[in-house]
Scaffold this motif. Structure first.
Motif, PDB file in Angstrom:
ATOM      1  N   GLY A  53       0.895  -1.253  -0.051  1.00 49.43           N
ATOM      2  CA  GLY A  53       0.012  -0.146   0.123  1.00 49.43           C
ATOM      3  C   GLY A  53       0.847   1.220   0.015  1.00 49.43           C
ATOM      4  N   GLN A  54       0.624   2.067   0.932  1.00 50.38           N
ATOM      5  CA  GLN A  54       1.321   3.422   0.939  1.00 50.38           C
ATOM      6  C   GLN A  54       2.211   3.492   2.060  1.00 50.38           C
ATOM      7  OE1 GLN A  54       1.130   5.990  -1.348  1.00 50.38           O
ATOM      8  NE2 GLN A  54       0.224   4.485  -2.421  1.00 50.38           N
ATOM      9  N   LEU A  55       2.894   2.324   2.492  1.00 53.96           N
ATOM     10  CA  LEU A  55       4.088   2.316   3.714  1.00 53.96           C
ATOM     11  C   LEU A  55       4.911   3.292   3.204  1.00 53.96           C
ATOM     12  CD1 LEU A  55       4.077  -1.239   4.959  1.00 53.96           C
ATOM     13  CD2 LEU A  55       3.367   0.738   6.173  1.00 53.96           C
ATOM     14  N   PRO A  56       5.604   3.966   4.086  1.00 57.93           N
ATOM     15  CA  PRO A  56       6.976   4.648   3.899  1.00 57.93           C
ATOM     16  C   PRO A  56       8.132   3.642   3.566  1.00 57.93           C
ATOM     17  CG  PRO A  56       6.464   4.789   6.356  1.00 57.93           C
ATOM     18  CD  PRO A  56       5.190   4.084   5.542  1.00 57.93           C
ATOM     19  N   CYS A  57       8.655   3.886   2.624  1.00 60.17           N
ATOM     20  CA  CYS A  57      10.026   3.193   1.970  1.00 60.17           C
ATOM     21  C   CYS A  57      11.168   3.909   2.206  1.00 60.17           C
ATOM     22  CB  CYS A  57       9.714   2.660   0.594  1.00 60.17           C
ATOM     23  SG  CYS A  57       8.288   1.488   0.540  1.00 60.17           S
ATOM     24  N   PHE A  58      12.197   3.503   2.834  1.00 60.98           N
ATOM     25  CA  PHE A  58      13.545   3.961   2.950  1.00 60.98           C
ATOM     26  C   PHE A  58      14.556   3.121   2.095  1.00 60.98           C
ATOM     27  CE2 PHE A  58      10.626   5.318   6.091  1.00 60.98           C
ATOM     28  CZ  PHE A  58      11.343   6.772   6.666  1.00 60.98           C
ATOM     29  N   VAL A  59      15.033   4.076   1.306  1.00 62.13           N
ATOM     30  CA  VAL A  59      15.850   3.223   0.015  1.00 62.13           C
ATOM     31  C   VAL A  59      17.367   3.532   0.777  1.00 62.13           C
ATOM     32  CG1 VAL A  59      16.682   2.927  -2.136  1.00 62.13           C
ATOM     33  CG2 VAL A  59      14.110   3.479  -1.644  1.00 62.13           C
ATOM     34  N   LEU A  60      18.319   2.580   0.718  1.00 67.04           N
ATOM     35  CA  LEU A  60      19.668   2.798   1.117  1.00 67.04           C
ATOM     36  C   LEU A  60      20.330   2.866  -0.032  1.00 67.04           C
ATOM     37  CD1 LEU A  60      21.620   2.307   3.808  1.00 67.04           C
ATOM     38  CD2 LEU A  60      21.347  -0.217   3.230  1.00 67.04           C
ATOM     39  N   THR A  61      21.110   4.153  -0.410  1.00 69.23           N
ATOM     40  CA  THR A  61      21.879   4.206  -1.771  1.00 69.23           C
ATOM     41  C   THR A  61      22.829   5.226  -1.351  1.00 69.23           C
ATOM     42  OG1 THR A  61      21.725   4.829  -3.900  1.00 69.23           O
ATOM     43  CG2 THR A  61      20.111   5.888  -2.435  1.00 69.23           C
ATOM     44  N   HIS A  62      23.908   5.108  -1.922  1.00 66.66           N
ATOM     45  CA  HIS A  62      24.906   6.101  -2.011  1.00 66.66           C
ATOM     46  C   HIS A  62      24.581   7.021  -3.157  1.00 66.66           C
ATOM     47  CE1 HIS A  62      27.254   4.478   1.365  1.00 66.66           C
ATOM     48  NE2 HIS A  62      27.194   3.395   0.436  1.00 66.66           N
ATOM     49  N   ASN A  63      23.849   6.762  -4.269  1.00 63.98           N
ATOM     50  CA  ASN A  63      23.198   7.435  -5.386  1.00 63.98           C
ATOM     51  C   ASN A  63      22.064   7.512  -5.407  1.00 63.98           C
ATOM     52  OD1 ASN A  63      23.650   8.307  -7.785  1.00 63.98           O
ATOM     53  ND2 ASN A  63      23.705   6.307  -8.690  1.00 63.98           N
ATOM     54  N   PRO A  64      21.151   8.505  -4.675  1.00 66.84           N
ATOM     55  CA  PRO A  64      19.864   8.684  -4.889  1.00 66.84           C
ATOM     56  C   PRO A  64      19.449   9.150  -6.319  1.00 66.84           C
ATOM     57  CG  PRO A  64      20.746   9.913  -3.029  1.00 66.84           C
ATOM     58  CD  PRO A  64      22.026   9.513  -3.929  1.00 66.84           C
ATOM     59  N   PRO A  65      18.349   8.468  -6.686  1.00 68.14           N
ATOM     60  CA  PRO A  65      17.991   8.938  -8.181  1.00 68.14           C
ATOM     61  C   PRO A  65      17.599  10.439  -8.302  1.00 68.14           C
ATOM     62  CG  PRO A  65      16.211   7.609  -6.974  1.00 68.14           C
ATOM     63  CD  PRO A  65      17.509   7.898  -6.430  1.00 68.14           C
ATOM     64  N   ALA A  66      17.614  11.091  -9.312  1.00 73.99           N
ATOM     65  CA  ALA A  66      16.917  12.402  -9.739  1.00 73.99           C
ATOM     66  C   ALA A  66      15.562  12.381  -9.467  1.00 73.99           C
ATOM     67  CB  ALA A  66      17.020  12.557 -11.214  1.00 73.99           C
ATOM     68  N   PRO A  67      15.244  13.389  -8.479  1.00 72.11           N
ATOM     69  CA  PRO A  67      13.925  13.413  -7.714  1.00 72.11           C
ATOM     70  C   PRO A  67      12.660  13.377  -8.851  1.00 72.11           C
ATOM     71  CG  PRO A  67      15.512  15.107  -6.829  1.00 72.11           C
ATOM     72  CD  PRO A  67      16.196  14.485  -7.914  1.00 72.11           C
TER      73      PRO A  67
END
Lengths: 194, 194
Positions: free
Chosen positions: A82-96
């Protein structure tokens, strides 16, 4: 305080995919059987999944899982539950501007401790569900994983993506706290004793 | 016809010993926990072991298991389950005068098919219990193993002797036929579908 729990489907010989993973065949050759409990569930499988969904307060995942989610047929336009908050572990975030659901996804570049803390804060009394092998390995190696759920599938894949690697130079004592057998898998739950 | 069944204690990450196996520490560093269900059994462990012993008609083992049995504290003066006939798969049989129980041990040099046939003939209506990882691997790769019993122990050893290797270039479909949880292990039984 939120518990941090990984859930992974694994072959009896320790693989979470078969060989030759592609975007079209994310479970690799012979690996589809690993998720049969999700696609063709027995009532016991459904009960296990329902329990996971009901308890989840936030999701923690690696960048690879996020990229797969953003691909064709992925769930990148919303959380996996559903709409659970998701935290993405990354050294390289995608372009917003490429993020389809900016209200759902938060990108954390400050390492595993920061990502787990952010996910726990968001989860409240719920569980932080750790999605994917890499995030689970990092949580375990950092002493931050409270429980491991293994959906043990009766197949020997012999190659693919091994679950238990990159865990540092130590052994881990576990305590099996639950067993739910189904016609597809044996759902096992372990507490980690550090 | 006798069923051929292997029984092995395995860590959740697939090892049947920890690292640094020696004659004195045959389960390697951290590996003693794998056999705790035999040494400090819960009632469920005892029931599983009793069932294995009651059904066994013959034992099939590799040369390494035999050598360990002949060592100090080994059971080389008799079979592992009393006086059951034991068939040792080896290209290099020991000198007859070194065998402490010649009535129990038969050495087979003609390969896995011959060894399994001899053990089945001796087992009658009983089970051929396959002892040790190498003999189990050879039986499985040759399509001669009917069932795999795994005593799954809640520990991540991270190195040691892996169970599922040397199985050839194929995958194996299994069917889980039994689950017995105890405080030491999860006793799982799988039928092999070739």
């Amino acid at each position: 305080m939120a518990l941090v729990i990984s859930g992974l489907s694994m072959s009896l010989d320790g693989y979470i995919t078969g060989p030759d993973v592609t975007r079209e065949h994310q479970l690799g050759v012979g690996g589809d059987i690993l998720h049969r409990w999700l696609w063709e569930p027995f009532p016991e499988d459904t009960a296990v999944l329902d329990g996971m969904v009901a308890s989840a307060g936030a999701i923690l995942m690696g960048r690879r899982s996020y990229d797969l989610a953003e691909g064709d047929g992925g769930w990148g336009d919303g959380g996996p539950a559903g709409q659970l908050p998701c935290f993405v572990l990354t050294h390289n975030p995608p372009a917003p501007e490429t993020v389809r659901a900016p209200a759902v996804f938060t990108f954390v570049s400050e390492g595993i401790e920061a990502a787990v803390k952010a996910a726990k804060d968001a989860a409240g009394d719920g569980v932080v569900g750790v999605h994917g092998a890499s995030a689970a390995q990092q949580c375990l190696a950092a002493g931050l994983l409270d429980e491991i759920q293994i959906h043990l599938v009766p197949v020997l894949l012999q190659s693919g993506t091994p679950l238990f690697e990159n865990l540092g130079d130590r052994q881990y004592q576990l305590e099996r706290t639950d067993v739910v057998p189904s016609g597809n898998a044996t759902h096992l739950r372990f507490k980690v004793h550090y």
